[in-house]
Each structure stands twice: as structure tokens, then as C-alpha cells.
Design an enzyme around this catalytic site. Structure first.
Site, short mmCIF file in Angstrom:
data_model
loop_
_atom_site.label_atom_id
_atom_site.label_comp_id
_atom_site.label_asym_id
_atom_site.label_seq_id
_atom_site.Cartn_x
_atom_site.Cartn_y
_atom_site.Cartn_z
N GLU A 126 -0.13 -0.15 1.34
CA GLU A 126 0.48 -0.24 0.02
C GLU A 126 1.52 0.86 -0.23
OE1 GLU A 126 -2.33 -0.16 -3.18
OE2 GLU A 126 -0.77 0.05 -4.71
N ASP A 148 -4.69 7.72 -5.29
CA ASP A 148 -4.64 6.30 -4.94
C ASP A 148 -3.90 6.08 -3.61
OD1 ASP A 148 -4.85 3.59 -5.05
OD2 ASP A 148 -3.42 3.29 -6.66
N GLU A 164 -8.05 0.15 -14.92
CA GLU A 164 -6.79 -0.60 -14.93
C GLU A 164 -6.92 -1.90 -15.74
OE1 GLU A 164 -5.69 -0.82 -10.72
OE2 GLU A 164 -4.77 1.17 -10.89
C1 GCV Z 1 -6.57 -4.13 -6.61
C2 GCV Z 1 -4.03 0.46 -7.03
C3 GCV Z 1 -3.29 -0.75 -6.59
C4 GCV Z 1 -3.85 -2.01 -7.23
C5 GCV Z 1 -5.34 -2.08 -6.89
C6 GCV Z 1 -6.01 -0.82 -7.39
C7 GCV Z 1 -7.49 -0.78 -7.02
O1 GCV Z 1 -3.78 0.71 -8.38
O2 GCV Z 1 -1.94 -0.63 -6.88
O3 GCV Z 1 -3.18 -3.12 -6.73
O4 GCV Z 1 -5.94 -3.21 -7.47
O5 GCV Z 1 -5.40 0.29 -6.80
O6 GCV Z 1 -7.78 -0.20 -6.00
O7 GCV Z 1 -8.28 -1.32 -7.74
#
Ligand code: GCV
Length: 766
Positions: free
Chosen positions: A417, A389, A310
């Protein structure tokens, strides 16, 4: 109803509630450590509990253990334990490490060996006195034993003839916090950080200490305090000095502090022109940094690393492997006994969505399986429970079975989340149980995930459980009283994954709300029903949570999954729905599992309905094992889910007068809100699936399911515009949601979370 009859009904209801003892208002800050006073008759059952404590040995953890015992007994039983040093002068509760207990009672040996952190609760005559003994091989184990004893009393269990040894299932039982140094928390729904504010460590760390106490009480022994999307400045010398103050408040609770680091730190902080892992200057940089940390935090736990993910930099910048990245840090930590958790959440978020062979689910295995055996022994690959995820339902990550010579840990998400963000009830322990109990059939033998992550299958030196917690400054930690069951449940499962979801939720409910049987039954049942209900109106048949993946991960937004590189695809088109991940015709993801599991998922006939669309692309009229077509299942589950969410409200109302007023009202408001949101979801998904498939729902539906949040107008005086990631109420109908444009098309009002209860009450009574 006439005015008179409604007044009469009000009086009757008021009278009924008034007849019950009124519970004092509670904020939830004490969580499951309320130590509520037992009524005198019940307290009598503990009359034989010794009146003295004897602490053998001396350390901050042991002193805390003794104080906790005194506090718990005073609050619950109204008795003040006296203390004697070295040896009991009356019947006593003796606390201390086994070696010290042996000095008093040489022959006292536990029925089995006490591994690190394990405790033994027993009874023995000590120097002529009847004693209860709480012992362990470590100070932390003694503390855990005290919490266990107090929990039993709070839940009204007998402690008369105790003789029990309890071992933690795995050595590493950590939580991660995704706190940023400015005080915001990524995916946090319980207020700002308890550690940081305005780019510094908070002056007042009272809450951090209280958090460590909560964690210790459920056996958590490590806490990573900052976001995995790490700010390199956490490694600035002056920041380490600040962080050592957090370690100081963790230490007396046996919680090791750790933090996330950015692999590019040597370069990002301007010290070197490279962060290439094998470069000796880089290794030296990490060594010096780590040495400096241990000088200030001697019991430092280690690091968590998110790299090549990411947008984060990682070893690929130099053509190196993840093992190279992990090992350069692991080697710096090794002399101090520290560990590095290296996250397997590595994937390309610019995948070409037009290529039907592309599949984000394959990424972790493809990246890490070839590296098996190349990670150092104090490196642990931290693997999310599923291959995507934290969706409302995913199969387990095949990587758990793909590392035979590498330590691993499972990462589960306590913060909700994708599962309602603590605004909606979703008790995740049943989901985690399914993951942990899943049999990977490694080499055709029974191989539950839980044994793999604990390092028991391939005899790894370490491994365990990581929960992304994200508690905040809200009095009740996670922003919602019922959501705290997820934090409790994570800790309990990390300690003993063989506990059932039913046992865990009964424990938690008794500790959090008391022992009234109706309260325990009702809350436990609501919690146990909540994940299936949430799933039924958000993410059918394994298609993933059909939410707005490009935005808040909360509202319905099935179209946002497609036509972009993020890879949370469901491949819904006019003919069918689901990702073909088979080896035969699809992405080949199924081929990453051991053969027996492959067989099961590859076969359309064997694949369970609940994961069908994760593994297969099928026509809408495909008939499920249940006998329904896919499309009809989607209609039905959304209507049933919304109806069951509405029932949550009436089920909760049976507890009026039995739960303290503040928590009663807060939870009622949340459940009413959830009932409205379930209708929003139902309509959005049913309309979307109808538009795509052209196949109508065969059932006549009445829409008599109560107001959805969009149909009612909150009083504008209750509203305050703030950050759009907060509460959103739509003021117009939203039967047809197109997430990519929804924000522009739909009038929104954003309500500050503090006003939430008032607003939802207004909504419900409108
Ligand atoms: C902390 C997902 C979440 C992100 C998170 C990422 C991760 O993409 O939306 O907020 O980042 O996972 O676990 O690194």
C-alpha cells in the site's frame, strides 16, 4: 550511433542472447511451485530417491500430500512414482502421521517431540526396504513435509541422508485478504477478488484452491477472505452457504477459512435493535450465528474484527471496552475451537492537528494496554507492526510489550500500500526482520518482538503472524512477479522468524527463476537493495512515507500529511522537521516503551538516524550521526535513491536471455517505470524541502538521470482512461507538487494496468 552500428550492436546482442538456452514463457501463476524440470545430469543426483510412495492413513490433506509429491517428482525428475498401500514393496517414500508410521516401524522416534504442524524427514529401513519417511503428528504436518522435500529438490539440495525436524515458531500463521463482496479489493494491486464477484461467491473457485496450495506450501494455516471493513451481509444465512464452498477448496490444503465481521451485525442485519456486547440477546445472536457457521464449515477458523476504527462501529457506542466486544464473539466461538482476532488499529482520525501533544501513534497502546488480562483466551489482539500504518519505516509498536496477559499477533502488510503498490520493487522481508528481531527489553531482558507475538515470553496459549496479502485474479497473483517474494517471505518468516532475509530471497529466487547462479545472485541482490532504495526517495529519516495520504498512498504528497486529523504528521515547517514524541517535551509516545528502549529513543544523541524524525523535531541544519545535516541528507538520499533505482534497470538487463521472455520484459518495464517514478519523487521532495527550509542543496546536480515518467509522451493509442486509482502518468512537469490541488492542476492520463507493459516500453524507447 549510426544506423549500421546500432544494427550491428543489435545483431551482437541478439547473438549473445540466442546462444543461451531460451526459457519458455511463464505467467508467474505457478509462483514458487514451478517444479521446473532439472537437466538430466542434475536429475541424476536424485537417482537414489525411491520410486514408490506409500500413504499411511487417508484424508483429503494426506491424499493431496501424496499427489503433490508425485507431481513434483514427475515434473522435476521426469519419474513417475508408483504407489503401494499399507506397506512398501520396494524402496519407498512413506507418508503418514507418526502413529501410523509406528504401526509399520515401531521403534522409529523423532529426535524431538513433534508439535502440531511440525514435520520430520528421515530415512529408515521399513520391512526390508530403504525408505524415506515424511511424518508429523497431524496430516497438515505431513503435507508441509512434502513441500519441504520438493523445495529442496527444486533448489538442488541433497536429500540423501535427511534427518530433520522442523517446527513452526507460532501456532497461528494467517493471511488476511481485504476483498469486498463486489469483487474489488481494498489496497489490492493484482486484479479482482479470487473469492467474490458481483456480491456473490464466485462460481469457479479454481484460483481459491490454487491459492490455498500456495499458502500451504509456505506453512500458512489460515486465510481470512474478506475486508476488515466488513460487509455485515457476509453473515447472511445464504452467504454462509456460499462461503462453505470456499472452505471446501481450502480444506485439502490444511488452510482454515475465516472471515471478518462487523461488530454491529446483530443490529445492522435487522435482527436486534442493539449490538451492545454484554446484552444477553446479543450474546445469543452471536452464539446462534456461530453454531450455524460450524454446521456448514466444521473446521471454521474464526473471525477478524475491526471496530471503533476509521468510521467502523464498535463497543464504544455503548461505553463498552474492546475486550467486551471481543469476548462476546470469542465465547460463541469457544465451544468449536475458533478464535477471534481483534485489531488494535483503533485511533481517532479527527485529531486536532494544532495540538502538539496529540499523537496517533499513542492510540493502540492507550486503547489496549489498560485492558490487558480482560480478553478471553481464544481472543487475540492483532497489532500492526508499527504504531502508524505500514509506513516505509516505523519503530515497532510499543503495544507488543504492553500485553502480558493477552494473546497477540503481529499484522504485517504484504500488499504494498505505502511501499510502491507492486508497481515499484520493494522487498519487505528485511524490514519485517528488523521489526521481529527488535529487542523490547521487557523487564531488562532480551525480548525480541517475535517471541512476544508467538506467546513465548508470557506463556500465552496462542499467538502468531498475520499478513495482509490481497492477491487477485491476475495470473501472477500480486500483479508483479517480483512482489511475490513478499508473500513467500511472509510465510517463511511466520514459520521460522530466525531465517535471514538472504536465505529467504535465495530460496525464493531459485524456486521462482531457477538455479542459474547469475540469475540467483542478481535477483536476490536487487530484492535485498529494494527497500532501502525505495525508502531513500520516499520517506527519509523516519518521517513516514511522504505520500499523498488523503488520496492514493502512492504519489509524492508531503503536504497532505499536515493540517488534517489523520495524524500522519511530520510537522515540517520553515524551521525544522519531525514529530517530537519525547516524554520530556513532546507527545510522550516514547513513554509507552519499556524503560531501556525509552532511554534509547528519548535521547537525541542515541536515537538512530533512520528514525530520528519519527521521534524528534529538529532544525534542518541538525547534524546526523552520519555527519550530514538533515536537509542535506534529504537531498542526497533522494538523488542517490533515484540513481540506484536507475541502476536496477541495467542490473536487470544482465539477465537478458536467462529469464523467460515474458517475465523478463514485464520486470524490465516495471523497473524502467520505477526509475522514472524515483525521479518524480526526488524532484517533488527536494523542491518541497527547499521551499520549506530555504536551504539550498550544497551539491551541484546534473539531472542526467534518464527520463522521468512525466517527461515522455506515451502513444495515445496505448492509453485507456479507467479508474483514477490505477496507473497515472503526468504529461507535464511536476517539480512542484501540492497534493491537495494536484489532481485538479495537473493534466493526467490514466493507463489501464493491462496496458502497462506496452506503455512503459513505449516510454522507455521514446
Ligand atoms: C482496510 C489503512 C488503509 C485502509 C485499511 C486500514 C486498516 O488505513 O489505508 O485501506 O482498511 O488501514 O488496516 O484497517
Amino acid at each position: 550511433m549510426t544506423r549500421f552500428s546500432s544494427a550491428l550492436l543489435g545483431l551482437i546482442l541478439f547473438g549473445a542472447a540466442a546462444a543461451l538456452p531460451r526459457a519458455a514463457a511463464e505467467t508467474g501463476a505457478e509462483a514458487w511451485l514451478r517444479y521446473a524440470a532439472l537437466d538430466p545430469a542434475t536429475a541424476k543426483n536424485y537417482a537414489r530417491l525411491p520410486g514408490q510412495t506409500v500413504l499411511l492413513g487417508d484424508s483429503p490433506v494426506l491424499r493431496n500430500a501424496q499427489q503433490e509429491l508425485v507431481r513434483g517428482v514427475a515434473q522435476m525428475l521426469g519419474r513417475t512414482l508408483s504407489s503401494a498401500s499399507a506397506s512398501p514393496t520396494a524402496d519407498a517414500i512413506v507418508l503418514g502421521k507418526l502413529a501410523d508410521v509406528h504401526a509399520l516401524v515401531p521403534g522409529l522416534n523423532p529426535p524431538e517431540q513433534l508439535t502440531a504442524d511440525a514435520y520430520w524427514l528421515t530415512n529408515s529401513r521399513v520391512r526390508g526396504h530403504e525408505c524415506m519417511v515424511i511424518t508429523a503428528s497431524t496430516d497438515r504436518g505431513v503435507l508441509y513435509g512434502v513441500f519441504a522435500l520438493l523445495s529442496k529438490i527444486a533448489r538442488l539440495e541433497s536429500v540423501a541422508a535427511l534427518d530433520e525436524v522442523r517446527h513452526p515458531y507460532a501456532p497461528l500463521r494467517w493471511v488476511n485478504q481485504w476483498d469486498n463482496l463486489d469483487g474489488k479489493i481494498e489496497r489490492g494491486y493484482g486484479g479482482p477478488s479470487i473469492f467474490f464477484a458481483g456480491g456473490k461467491v464466485r462460481e469457479d473457485l479454481t484460483r481459491a484452491g490454487q491459492y490455498a496450495r500456495l499458502l500451504a506450501s509456505i506453512g500458512i494455516n489460515g486465510c481470512t477472505i474478506n475486508n476488515v471493513n466488513a460487509d455485515p451481509h457476509i453473515l447472511d444465512d445464504n452467504f454462509i452457504a456460499q462461503i462453505s464452498r470456499i472452505a471446501d477448496v481450502f480444506r485439502p490444503w490444511g488452510v482454515q477459512l475465516s472471515f471478518s465481521v462487523d461488530l454491529s451485525s446483530p443490529r445492522a442485519l435487522g435482527d436486534l435493535d442493539t449490538f451492545d456486547p454484554p446484552d444477553p440477546r446479543v450474546a445469543e445472536w452471536w452464539r446462534k450465528k456461530v453454531d450455524a457457521i460450524y454446521r456448514q464449515i466444521p473446521d471454521f477458523g474464526g473471525f477478524v474484527v475491526k471496530a471503533d476504527s476509521e468510521g467502523r462501529l464498535g463497543p464504544s457506542a455503548y461505553g463498552r471496552t474492546h475486550a467486551d466486544g471481543a469476548n462476546v464473539i470469542a465465547r460463541a466461538l469457544k465451544p468449536h475451537g475458533g478464535v477471534v482476532f481483534y485489531r488494535a488499529f483503533v485511533y481517532n482520525h479527527h485529531l486536532d492537528w494544532r495540538n502538539l501533544k496529540n499523537d496517533r501513534a499513542k492510540a493502540a497502546y492507550e486503547n489496549f494496554h489498560p485492558l490487558d488480562g480482560t480478553f478471553d483466551d481464544n481472543a487475540i489482539v492483532q497489532i500492526k507492526n508499527g504504531p502508524i500504518d505500514f509506513q516505509v519505516r516505523e519503530p515497532v509498536s510499543p503495544l507488543f510489550a504492553g500485553l502480558r496477559h493477552t494473546n497477540e499477533a503481529i499484522e504485517m502488510q504484504i500488499t504494498q500500500e505505502y511501499t510502491g503498490q507492486q508497481r515499484q520493487l520493494c522487498f519487505l522481508v528485511p524490514m519485517w526482520k528488523e521489526v521481529l528481531d527488535f529487542d523490547m527489553r521487557v523487564d531488562n531482558n532480551a525480548t525480541p518482538v517475535t517471541a512476544l507475538v508467538a506467546g513465548r515470553v508470557f506463556h500465552r496459549p496462542t499467538g502468531g503472524f498475520v499478513g495482509v496479502a490481497n492477491v487477485g485474479m491476475d495470473a501472477n497473483w500480486l500483479g508483479s512477479p517480483l512482489a511475490m517474494a513478499n508473500l513467500y517471505g511472509f510465510g517463511r518468516l511466520a514459520w521460522d522468524p530466525n531465517l535471514s532475509a538472504e536465505t529467504i530471497i535465495e530460496e525464493w529466487t531459485r524456486l521462482t527463476f531457477g538455479n542459474d547462479p547469475l540469475v540467483v545472485r542478481t535477483i536476490a541482490a536487487l530484492q535485498l537493495d529494494s527497500w532501502p532504495v525505495y525508502e531513500s526517495y520516499t520517506g527519509p529519516l523516519g518521517a513516514g512515507t511522504l505520500t499523498n495520504v488523503l488520496g492514493n498512498h502512492y504519489d509524492p504528497g508531503p503536504e497532505s500529511s499536515e493540517e488534517n486529523g489523520w495524524g500522519q504528521w511530520h510537522r515540517a515547517d520553515h524551521d525544522g522537521i519531525g514529530m517530537d514524541r519525547t516524554v520530556a517535551t513532546g507527545t510522550g509516545f516514547i513513554g509507552q516503551y519499556p524503560p531501556e528502549v525509552q532511554k534509547f529513543y528519548e535521547s537525541l544523541a542515541a536515537c538512530p538516524d533512520q528514525l530520528l524524525l519519527f521521534f524528534h523535531h529538529v532544525p534542518y541544519r541538525y547534524v546526523l550521526h552520519s555527519g550530514k545535516t538533515v536537509v542535506q541528507h534529504i537531498y542526497d538520499s533522494h538523488y542517490e535513491g533515484a540513481e540506484r533505482a536507475r541502476d536496477f534497470v541495467s542490473r536487470w538487463k544482465t539477465l537478458a536471455g536467462r529469464v523467460d521472455e515474458d517475465r523478463y520484459r514485464d520486470i524490465l518495464a516495471r523497473l524502467e517505470y520505477q526509475a522514472g517514478e524515483a525521479v518524480v519523487w526526488r524532484d517533488a521532495i527536494c523542491n518541497w524541502i527547499y521551499r520549506l527550509s530555504g536551504i539550498a542543496d550544497i551539491r551541484p546536480r546534473t539531472s542526467d538521470l534518464g527520463p522521468r515518467t512525466s517527461d515522455v509522451r506515451p502513444r495515445t493509442s496505448d492509453l485507456r482512461p479507467v479508474d483514477r486509482s490505477d496507473w497515472i502518468y503526468r504529461l507535464s512537469g511536476i517539480a512542484d507538487i501540492r497534493p491537495r490541488t494536484a489532481d485538479l492542476r495537473l493534466p493526467c492520463l490514466v493507463i489501464h494496468r493491462k496496458n502497462f507493459a506496452r506503455v512503459t516500453t513505449a516510454l522507455a524507447t521514446h
